[in-house]
Design a protein around this motif. Sequence first.
Motif, PDB file in Angstrom:
ATOM      1  N   PHE A  46       0.837  -1.207   0.000  1.00 45.65           N
ATOM      2  CA  PHE A  46       0.000   0.000   0.000  1.00 45.65           C
ATOM      3  C   PHE A  46       0.870   1.254   0.000  1.00 45.65           C
ATOM      4  CE2 PHE A  46      -2.689   3.350   1.685  1.00 45.65           C
ATOM      5  CZ  PHE A  46      -3.895   3.130   1.039  1.00 45.65           C
ATOM      6  N   ASN A  47       1.912   1.268   0.824  1.00 41.17           N
ATOM      7  CA  ASN A  47       2.804   2.432   0.823  1.00 41.17           C
ATOM      8  C   ASN A  47       3.567   2.546  -0.491  1.00 41.17           C
ATOM      9  OD1 ASN A  47       2.563   4.056   3.124  1.00 41.17           O
ATOM     10  ND2 ASN A  47       3.676   2.593   4.388  1.00 41.17           N
ATOM     11  N   ILE A  48       3.958   1.430  -1.063  1.00 38.54           N
ATOM     12  CA  ILE A  48       4.644   1.477  -2.353  1.00 38.54           C
ATOM     13  C   ILE A  48       3.741   2.099  -3.410  1.00 38.54           C
ATOM     14  CG2 ILE A  48       5.565   0.044  -4.228  1.00 38.54           C
ATOM     15  CD1 ILE A  48       6.596  -1.869  -2.026  1.00 38.54           C
ATOM     16  N   ARG A  49       2.485   1.671  -3.441  1.00 37.97           N
ATOM     17  CA  ARG A  49       1.524   2.244  -4.395  1.00 37.97           C
ATOM     18  C   ARG A  49       1.292   3.725  -4.109  1.00 37.97           C
ATOM     19  NH1 ARG A  49      -3.475  -0.103  -3.417  1.00 37.97           N
ATOM     20  NH2 ARG A  49      -4.209   0.988  -5.274  1.00 37.97           N
ATOM     21  N   MET A  50       1.210   4.074  -2.822  1.00 34.97           N
ATOM     22  CA  MET A  50       1.025   5.479  -2.459  1.00 34.97           C
ATOM     23  C   MET A  50       2.143   6.344  -3.016  1.00 34.97           C
ATOM     24  SD  MET A  50       1.062   7.209   1.338  1.00 34.97           S
ATOM     25  CE  MET A  50      -0.280   6.202   1.976  1.00 34.97           C
ATOM     26  N   HIS A  51       3.365   5.894  -2.828  1.00 37.33           N
ATOM     27  CA  HIS A  51       4.513   6.709  -3.222  1.00 37.33           C
ATOM     28  C   HIS A  51       4.745   6.698  -4.725  1.00 37.33           C
ATOM     29  CE1 HIS A  51       5.926   5.803   1.134  1.00 37.33           C
ATOM     30  NE2 HIS A  51       5.064   6.801   1.099  1.00 37.33           N
ATOM     31  N   ARG A  52       4.161   5.738  -5.421  1.00 37.32           N
ATOM     32  CA  ARG A  52       4.215   5.740  -6.883  1.00 37.32           C
ATOM     33  C   ARG A  52       3.104   6.571  -7.508  1.00 37.32           C
ATOM     34  NH1 ARG A  52       5.110  -0.764  -7.954  1.00 37.32           N
ATOM     35  NH2 ARG A  52       7.343  -0.851  -7.466  1.00 37.32           N
ATOM     36  N   GLY A  53       2.190   7.063  -6.692  1.00 34.60           N
ATOM     37  CA  GLY A  53       1.083   7.862  -7.195  1.00 34.60           C
ATOM     38  C   GLY A  53      -0.063   7.042  -7.733  1.00 34.60           C
ATOM     39  N   GLU A  54      -0.200   5.796  -7.255  1.00 36.03           N
ATOM     40  CA  GLU A  54      -1.195   4.877  -7.804  1.00 36.03           C
ATOM     41  C   GLU A  54      -2.482   4.791  -6.986  1.00 36.03           C
ATOM     42  OE1 GLU A  54       0.957   1.227  -8.056  1.00 36.03           O
ATOM     43  OE2 GLU A  54       2.329   1.960  -9.612  1.00 36.03           O
ATOM     44  N   LEU A  55      -2.592   5.560  -5.908  1.00 34.71           N
ATOM     45  CA  LEU A  55      -3.803   5.499  -5.092  1.00 34.71           C
ATOM     46  C   LEU A  55      -4.875   6.433  -5.640  1.00 34.71           C
ATOM     47  CD1 LEU A  55      -2.494   5.434  -1.397  1.00 34.71           C
ATOM     48  CD2 LEU A  55      -2.891   3.517  -2.961  1.00 34.71           C
ATOM     49  N   SER A  56      -6.111   6.000  -5.531  1.00 33.16           N
ATOM     50  CA  SER A  56      -7.240   6.855  -5.879  1.00 33.16           C
ATOM     51  C   SER A  56      -7.528   7.806  -4.724  1.00 33.16           C
ATOM     52  CB  SER A  56      -8.477   6.001  -6.146  1.00 33.16           C
ATOM     53  OG  SER A  56      -8.919   5.391  -4.932  1.00 33.16           O
ATOM     54  N   HIS A 181       2.340  13.566  -7.437  1.00 35.26           N
ATOM     55  CA  HIS A 181       1.324  12.593  -7.822  1.00 35.26           C
ATOM     56  C   HIS A 181      -0.099  12.972  -7.405  1.00 35.26           C
ATOM     57  CE1 HIS A 181       4.459   9.977  -9.160  1.00 35.26           C
ATOM     58  NE2 HIS A 181       4.925   9.705  -7.955  1.00 35.26           N
ATOM     59  N   TYR A 182      -0.205  13.778  -6.358  1.00 38.77           N
ATOM     60  CA  TYR A 182      -1.533  14.139  -5.843  1.00 38.77           C
ATOM     61  C   TYR A 182      -1.636  15.658  -5.708  1.00 38.77           C
ATOM     62  CZ  TYR A 182      -0.909   9.241  -4.493  1.00 38.77           C
ATOM     63  OH  TYR A 182      -0.628   7.896  -4.502  1.00 38.77           O
ATOM     64  N   PRO A 183      -1.528  16.378  -6.823  1.00 35.77           N
ATOM     65  CA  PRO A 183      -1.516  17.847  -6.763  1.00 35.77           C
ATOM     66  C   PRO A 183      -2.830  18.439  -6.270  1.00 35.77           C
ATOM     67  CG  PRO A 183      -1.675  17.093  -9.045  1.00 35.77           C
ATOM     68  CD  PRO A 183      -1.391  15.879  -8.214  1.00 35.77           C
ATOM     69  N   TRP A 184      -3.886  17.627  -6.227  1.00 32.78           N
ATOM     70  CA  TRP A 184      -5.174  18.113  -5.736  1.00 32.78           C
ATOM     71  C   TRP A 184      -5.179  18.281  -4.214  1.00 32.78           C
ATOM     72  CZ3 TRP A 184      -7.524  14.484  -2.530  1.00 32.78           C
ATOM     73  CH2 TRP A 184      -7.059  13.159  -2.647  1.00 32.78           C
ATOM     74  N   ILE A 185      -4.162  17.759  -3.522  1.00 33.85           N
ATOM     75  CA  ILE A 185      -4.045  17.948  -2.077  1.00 33.85           C
ATOM     76  C   ILE A 185      -3.302  19.261  -1.830  1.00 33.85           C
ATOM     77  CG2 ILE A 185      -3.140  17.025   0.094  1.00 33.85           C
ATOM     78  CD1 ILE A 185      -3.213  14.250  -1.145  1.00 33.85           C
ATOM     79  N   GLU A 186      -3.919  20.167  -1.090  1.00 33.72           N
ATOM     80  CA  GLU A 186      -3.290  21.449  -0.821  1.00 33.72           C
ATOM     81  C   GLU A 186      -1.972  21.256  -0.061  1.00 33.72           C
ATOM     82  OE1 GLU A 186      -5.832  24.221   1.098  1.00 33.72           O
ATOM     83  OE2 GLU A 186      -7.486  23.951  -0.308  1.00 33.72           O
ATOM     84  N   GLU A 187      -0.985  22.066  -0.423  1.00 37.77           N
ATOM     85  CA  GLU A 187       0.345  21.966   0.179  1.00 37.77           C
ATOM     86  C   GLU A 187       0.286  22.097   1.701  1.00 37.77           C
ATOM     87  OE1 GLU A 187       4.534  21.695   0.427  1.00 37.77           O
ATOM     88  OE2 GLU A 187       3.177  21.274  -1.251  1.00 37.77           O
ATOM     89  N   SER A 188      -0.592  22.930   2.208  1.00 40.99           N
ATOM     90  CA  SER A 188      -0.688  23.131   3.655  1.00 40.99           C
ATOM     91  C   SER A 188      -1.084  21.846   4.378  1.00 40.99           C
ATOM     92  CB  SER A 188      -1.699  24.234   3.974  1.00 40.99           C
ATOM     93  OG  SER A 188      -2.989  23.884   3.488  1.00 40.99           O
ATOM     94  N   GLY A 189      -1.720  20.934   3.655  1.00 39.13           N
ATOM     95  CA  GLY A 189      -2.138  19.683   4.264  1.00 39.13           C
ATOM     96  C   GLY A 189      -0.985  18.735   4.543  1.00 39.13           C
ATOM     97  N   LEU A 190       0.200  19.046   4.015  1.00 45.37           N
ATOM     98  CA  LEU A 190       1.357  18.167   4.188  1.00 45.37           C
ATOM     99  C   LEU A 190       2.220  18.574   5.376  1.00 45.37           C
ATOM    100  CD1 LEU A 190       2.457  17.825   0.435  1.00 45.37           C
ATOM    101  CD2 LEU A 190       0.721  16.525   1.693  1.00 45.37           C
ATOM    102  N   ALA A 191       1.740  19.494   6.189  1.00 43.51           N
ATOM    103  CA  ALA A 191       2.542  20.014   7.303  1.00 43.51           C
ATOM    104  C   ALA A 191       2.924  18.925   8.296  1.00 43.51           C
ATOM    105  CB  ALA A 191       1.790  21.135   8.014  1.00 43.51           C
ATOM    106  N   TYR A 192       2.057  17.917   8.477  1.00 44.33           N
ATOM    107  CA  TYR A 192       2.394  16.850   9.418  1.00 44.33           C
ATOM    108  C   TYR A 192       3.674  16.145   8.993  1.00 44.33           C
ATOM    109  CZ  TYR A 192       2.431  12.626  12.172  1.00 44.33           C
ATOM    110  OH  TYR A 192       2.832  11.620  13.016  1.00 44.33           O
ATOM    111  N   PHE A 193       3.781  15.796   7.719  1.00 40.62           N
ATOM    112  CA  PHE A 193       4.963  15.101   7.228  1.00 40.62           C
ATOM    113  C   PHE A 193       6.225  15.933   7.472  1.00 40.62           C
ATOM    114  CE2 PHE A 193       1.841  13.502   3.797  1.00 40.62           C
ATOM    115  CZ  PHE A 193       1.328  12.552   4.663  1.00 40.62           C
TER     116      PHE A 193
END
Length: 252
Positions: A46-56, A181-193
């Motif tokens: 699942f993480n591999i698919r996530m990081h490849r941009g394959e998740l819906s 891969h997921y440009p529809w996610i606002e950049e501010s949402g990545l603050a946790y990472f």
Amino acid sequence: MTTAPARPGSGVAHPAWVDDGPLPPAAFESELRELAQSRYHDRHSFNIRMHRGELSPAELRTWVANRFHYQRSIPVKDALILAKLPEPTMRRSWLRRIQDHDGIADGEGGIERWLRLGEAVGLDRADLESGRNVLPGVRFAVDGYVNFCRLSPALEAVASSLTELCAPNIMLTRLETFPRHYPWIEESGLAYFRSRVPQGRRDGTEALSWVVDWARTRADQLAALSALAFKCDVLWALLDSVEHGSRPGGVG
């Protein structure tokens, strides 16, 4: 004259043959690092698919909603560990972990940043906080981890946190791959990472030094390794449940 910090025992009985003598500290540290790296959940499909941009979008929402049950359990398990620590300096240091996730004030901390990630992927905050979309397998794995930290001696409870040694790299991977891969996610949402990169480095280094110092017999070392393996299994089981639950019928 200074004295060495009190050493919490492992509390685990092992056959006599495992206690012939501990590995030297450097070799034991390598053993812990190798175990974490070989079993960390960055290798999960699942993480591999996530990081490849394959998740819906639906799959990402299922992951965010279910991972939140883990996120908000972190300060709970850390409070349980804090109560086991034998020295005031250790307790003060471990307290930072609770503050990192709960924040010093409302609207701060890792839990709040994860809620903002949820909003960035299209989830309702109140829905996230309700936990109604937490899958049974996720609840079982996470609650089992909290209970492990409640019941285990300090050596094993702290050792279980050593997945932090691998956390910074997976956070950096997400910071690199999500915008692409997921440009529809606002950049501010990545603050946790972003926040978890320095925190994970600090926490992993600190916990590793304590575990290596405390584990003075081979039985202690094996107990610490077993605790770390258990934590890796918790993270893996969480993703197993999410991968199944994110198929049609998951959180949309």
